[in-house]
Design a protein around this motif. Structure first.
Motif, PDB file in Angstrom:
ATOM      1  N   ALA A 245       3.335  58.214   8.277  1.00  0.00           N
ATOM      2  CA  ALA A 245       2.110  58.632   8.100  1.00  0.00           C
ATOM      3  C   ALA A 245       1.125  57.864   7.509  1.00  0.00           C
ATOM      4  CB  ALA A 245       2.218  60.211   7.342  1.00  0.00           C
ATOM      5  N   ALA A 246       1.459  57.363   6.468  1.00  0.00           N
ATOM      6  CA  ALA A 246       0.547  56.347   5.612  1.00  0.00           C
ATOM      7  C   ALA A 246       0.145  55.256   6.637  1.00  0.00           C
ATOM      8  CB  ALA A 246       1.317  55.874   4.275  1.00  0.00           C
ATOM      9  N   ALA A 247       1.021  54.495   7.567  1.00  0.00           N
ATOM     10  CA  ALA A 247       0.732  53.279   8.010  1.00  0.00           C
ATOM     11  C   ALA A 247      -0.169  53.943   9.283  1.00  0.00           C
ATOM     12  CB  ALA A 247       2.003  52.853   8.737  1.00  0.00           C
ATOM     13  N   CYS A 248       0.028  55.115   9.839  1.00  0.00           N
ATOM     14  CA  CYS A 248      -0.803  55.440  10.837  1.00  0.00           C
ATOM     15  C   CYS A 248      -2.061  56.168  10.674  1.00  0.00           C
ATOM     16  CB  CYS A 248       0.151  56.020  11.810  1.00  0.00           C
ATOM     17  SG  CYS A 248       1.694  55.172  12.348  1.00  0.00           S
ATOM     18  N   GLY A 249      -2.482  56.161   9.541  1.00  0.00           N
ATOM     19  CA  GLY A 249      -3.705  56.891   9.111  1.00  0.00           C
ATOM     20  C   GLY A 249      -3.848  58.466   9.040  1.00  0.00           C
ATOM     21  N   LEU A 250      -2.650  58.939   8.916  1.00  0.00           N
ATOM     22  CA  LEU A 250      -2.560  60.317   8.806  1.00  0.00           C
ATOM     23  C   LEU A 250      -2.352  60.895   7.357  1.00  0.00           C
ATOM     24  CD1 LEU A 250       0.158  60.850  11.842  1.00  0.00           C
ATOM     25  CD2 LEU A 250      -2.441  61.234  11.838  1.00  0.00           C
ATOM     26  N   ALA A 251      -2.813  62.016   7.020  1.00  0.00           N
ATOM     27  CA  ALA A 251      -3.192  62.574   5.758  1.00  0.00           C
ATOM     28  C   ALA A 251      -1.634  62.615   4.758  1.00  0.00           C
ATOM     29  CB  ALA A 251      -3.588  63.658   5.591  1.00  0.00           C
ATOM     30  N   ASP A 252      -0.838  62.861   5.535  1.00  0.00           N
ATOM     31  CA  ASP A 252       0.567  62.847   4.912  1.00  0.00           C
ATOM     32  C   ASP A 252       1.638  63.212   5.715  1.00  0.00           C
ATOM     33  OD1 ASP A 252       0.274  65.722   5.109  1.00  0.00           O
ATOM     34  OD2 ASP A 252      -0.684  66.193   3.192  1.00  0.00           O
ATOM     35  N   GLN A 253       2.845  63.720   5.320  1.00  0.00           N
ATOM     36  CA  GLN A 253       4.076  63.573   6.145  1.00  0.00           C
ATOM     37  C   GLN A 253       3.955  65.091   6.877  1.00  0.00           C
ATOM     38  OE1 GLN A 253       7.799  62.909   4.186  1.00  0.00           O
ATOM     39  NE2 GLN A 253       8.816  64.204   5.881  1.00  0.00           N
ATOM     40  N   ALA A 254       2.973  66.218   6.217  1.00  0.00           N
ATOM     41  CA  ALA A 254       3.115  67.400   6.816  1.00  0.00           C
ATOM     42  C   ALA A 254       2.047  67.170   8.066  1.00  0.00           C
ATOM     43  CB  ALA A 254       2.570  68.333   5.735  1.00  0.00           C
ATOM     44  N   HIS A 255       1.056  66.337   7.930  1.00  0.00           N
ATOM     45  CA  HIS A 255       0.053  66.199   8.976  1.00  0.00           C
ATOM     46  C   HIS A 255       0.829  65.352  10.153  1.00  0.00           C
ATOM     47  CE1 HIS A 255      -3.987  64.187  10.177  1.00  0.00           C
ATOM     48  NE2 HIS A 255      -3.582  65.108  11.001  1.00  0.00           N
ATOM     49  N   LEU A 256       1.752  64.497   9.878  1.00  0.00           N
ATOM     50  CA  LEU A 256       2.085  63.767  10.756  1.00  0.00           C
ATOM     51  C   LEU A 256       3.278  64.606  11.776  1.00  0.00           C
ATOM     52  CD1 LEU A 256       3.555  61.227  12.375  1.00  0.00           C
ATOM     53  CD2 LEU A 256       5.139  61.133  10.475  1.00  0.00           C
ATOM     54  N   THR A 257       3.863  65.735  11.122  1.00  0.00           N
ATOM     55  CA  THR A 257       4.859  66.696  11.669  1.00  0.00           C
ATOM     56  C   THR A 257       3.968  67.408  12.625  1.00  0.00           C
ATOM     57  OG1 THR A 257       6.362  66.598   9.667  1.00  0.00           O
ATOM     58  CG2 THR A 257       6.373  68.509  11.262  1.00  0.00           C
ATOM     59  N   ARG A 258       3.127  67.964  12.181  1.00  0.00           N
ATOM     60  CA  ARG A 258       2.043  68.877  12.898  1.00  0.00           C
ATOM     61  C   ARG A 258       1.489  67.965  14.205  1.00  0.00           C
ATOM     62  NH1 ARG A 258      -0.366  70.156   7.918  1.00  0.00           N
ATOM     63  NH2 ARG A 258      -2.035  69.132   8.537  1.00  0.00           N
ATOM     64  N   ALA A 259       0.897  66.968  14.191  1.00  0.00           N
ATOM     65  CA  ALA A 259       0.287  66.200  15.064  1.00  0.00           C
ATOM     66  C   ALA A 259       1.617  65.918  15.936  1.00  0.00           C
ATOM     67  CB  ALA A 259      -0.476  64.978  14.429  1.00  0.00           C
ATOM     68  N   PHE A 260       2.683  65.101  15.581  1.00  0.00           N
ATOM     69  CA  PHE A 260       3.819  64.850  16.482  1.00  0.00           C
ATOM     70  C   PHE A 260       4.155  65.788  17.249  1.00  0.00           C
ATOM     71  CE2 PHE A 260       7.657  62.947  17.515  1.00  0.00           C
ATOM     72  CZ  PHE A 260       7.322  61.684  17.600  1.00  0.00           C
ATOM     73  N   ALA A 261       4.500  67.005  16.796  1.00  0.00           N
ATOM     74  CA  ALA A 261       4.895  68.121  17.434  1.00  0.00           C
ATOM     75  C   ALA A 261       3.914  68.779  18.401  1.00  0.00           C
ATOM     76  CB  ALA A 261       5.484  69.272  16.346  1.00  0.00           C
ATOM     77  N   GLN A 262       2.843  68.563  18.174  1.00  0.00           N
ATOM     78  CA  GLN A 262       1.632  69.054  18.922  1.00  0.00           C
ATOM     79  C   GLN A 262       1.909  68.274  20.344  1.00  0.00           C
ATOM     80  OE1 GLN A 262      -1.704  68.961  16.511  1.00  0.00           O
ATOM     81  NE2 GLN A 262      -1.603  71.274  15.860  1.00  0.00           N
ATOM     82  N   ARG A 263       1.854  67.127  20.208  1.00  0.00           N
ATOM     83  CA  ARG A 263       2.111  66.028  21.326  1.00  0.00           C
ATOM     84  C   ARG A 263       3.223  65.850  22.022  1.00  0.00           C
ATOM     85  NH1 ARG A 263      -1.666  65.603  17.648  1.00  0.00           N
ATOM     86  NH2 ARG A 263      -4.019  65.119  18.226  1.00  0.00           N
ATOM     87  N   TYR A 264       4.344  65.754  21.211  1.00  0.00           N
ATOM     88  CA  TYR A 264       5.637  65.456  21.994  1.00  0.00           C
ATOM     89  C   TYR A 264       6.636  66.599  21.892  1.00  0.00           C
ATOM     90  CZ  TYR A 264       3.504  60.760  21.438  1.00  0.00           C
ATOM     91  OH  TYR A 264       2.702  59.725  21.563  1.00  0.00           O
ATOM     92  N   GLY A 265       6.308  67.456  21.274  1.00  0.00           N
ATOM     93  CA  GLY A 265       7.422  68.707  21.549  1.00  0.00           C
ATOM     94  C   GLY A 265       8.407  68.885  20.401  1.00  0.00           C
ATOM     95  N   VAL A 266       8.456  67.831  19.712  1.00  0.00           N
ATOM     96  CA  VAL A 266       9.448  67.710  18.548  1.00  0.00           C
ATOM     97  C   VAL A 266       8.855  67.253  17.183  1.00  0.00           C
ATOM     98  CG1 VAL A 266      11.556  67.430  20.096  1.00  0.00           C
ATOM     99  CG2 VAL A 266      10.261  65.373  19.078  1.00  0.00           C
ATOM    100  N   THR A 267       9.597  67.625  16.132  1.00  0.00           N
ATOM    101  CA  THR A 267       9.142  66.999  14.982  1.00  0.00           C
ATOM    102  C   THR A 267       9.565  65.671  14.754  1.00  0.00           C
ATOM    103  OG1 THR A 267      11.143  67.630  13.575  1.00  0.00           O
ATOM    104  CG2 THR A 267       9.506  69.376  13.741  1.00  0.00           C
ATOM    105  N   PRO A 268       8.940  64.981  13.766  1.00  0.00           N
ATOM    106  CA  PRO A 268       9.418  63.596  13.680  1.00  0.00           C
ATOM    107  C   PRO A 268      10.703  63.212  13.324  1.00  0.00           C
ATOM    108  CG  PRO A 268       7.320  63.897  12.660  1.00  0.00           C
ATOM    109  CD  PRO A 268       7.698  65.030  13.092  1.00  0.00           C
TER     110      PRO A 268
END
Length: 274
Positions: free
Chosen positions: A242-265
């Motif tokens: 999350a930090a390396a990719c410019g996302l606010a935190d791990q929760a942000h990564l989880t939401r964004a990842f699931a919205q685009r790929y259909g699974v949680t990180p």
């Protein structure tokens, strides 16, 4: 991951990924999607597969597409697209995500390109579905690679060779995309991106959207999630990703990842590292 769901919001939705341990640049995917709507995203690879049942609607290259049962879905690398069910029961499909250099090595033909994202070719789509099923369960590396060649042989009639030249050359936008790749972790502004293109901010915004059919922010998020996917597959911890990719935190990564790929990180990482 405490406090973060490890599955879709809607129980009927499911998606799975698999990486063959012996072959880099290959990712298998199967899913049944009823309620989930995929936000704009891209894969740094060819996305090739078939619809088993139901109908998918997706937006690609500025147009809506419908993929009915027994149709082929043929996407080129880095093409941003969405995805949602067009039918009440959703749609079931299988895909393989194949790096362009891997496809060229397997086929001996560089610069494959697919002009049409959906092809009505029922007999071939059924054979592709069967091959993807066999690839999913193949355990022996030699058997897997033979099936991989057979799959690309099936898809070869729909591939254009060589890749056509871009109709509208836009080197200034290519510079912007390269800049986005190089600054994924930063908070970027319209003025900064426009300066890279040497255009005024809103003139740049209009032309970028007309060329790519997405806004710079949508492109940035797609590139961030592409990079997150690579890092997760390599074993990096979600919080560090999350930090390396410019996302606010791990929760942000989880939401964004699931919205685009259909699974949680976390689930994606477990699936591809088995």
């Amino acid at each position: 991951m405490q406090g973060v769901p490890d599955s879709f919001v809607f129980p009927a939705d499911s998606a799975q990924f698999r990486h063959p341990a012996h072959r880099d640049g290959v990712e298998l995917y199967r899913a049944h999607i009823v309620r989930h709507a995929f936000e704009p995203h891209a894969h740094a690879a060819f996305g090739l597969g078939a619809i088993e049942r139901g109908v998918e609607r997706f937006r690609l290259r500025g147009a809506d597409h419908l993929a009915p049962p027994d149709s082929l879905v043929l996407m080129n690398p880095d093409e941003l697209h969405t995805g949602r069910a067009e039918t009440d029961a959703g749609w079931r499909y299988r895909m393989i995500y194949l790096d362009a250099d891997v496809a060229a090595e397997i086929t001996g033909e560089p610069d494959w390109w697919f002009a049409d994202a959906v092809q009505a070719d029922a007999a071939r789509a059924q054979r592709v579905t069967a091959l993807l099923e066999r690839l999913w369960h193949a355990q022996a590396p030699l058997a897997f690679d033979g099936l991989l060649l057979a799959l690309l042989d099936e898809l070869a009639p729909h591939a254009r060779r060589p890749r056509p030249a871009t109709v509208e050359a836009a080197p200034r936008f290519e510079r912007v995309v390269e800049f986005l790749h190089a600054h994924l972790a930063e908070r970027l502004t319209l003025d900064r991106l426009a300066a890279v293109a040497n255009l005024s901010p809103f003139h740049f915004l209009r032309r970028f959207r007309a060329h790519y059919h997405v806004t710079p922010q949508q492109m940035l998020m797609a590139l961030r999630l592409q990079q997150a996917k690579r890092q997760l597959a390599a074993g990096a911890a979600p919080a560090a990703v999350a930090a390396a990719c410019g996302l606010a935190d791990q929760a942000h990564l989880t939401r964004a990842f699931a919205q685009r790929y259909g699974v949680t990180p976390a689930r994606y990482q477990r699936q591809v590292q088995r």
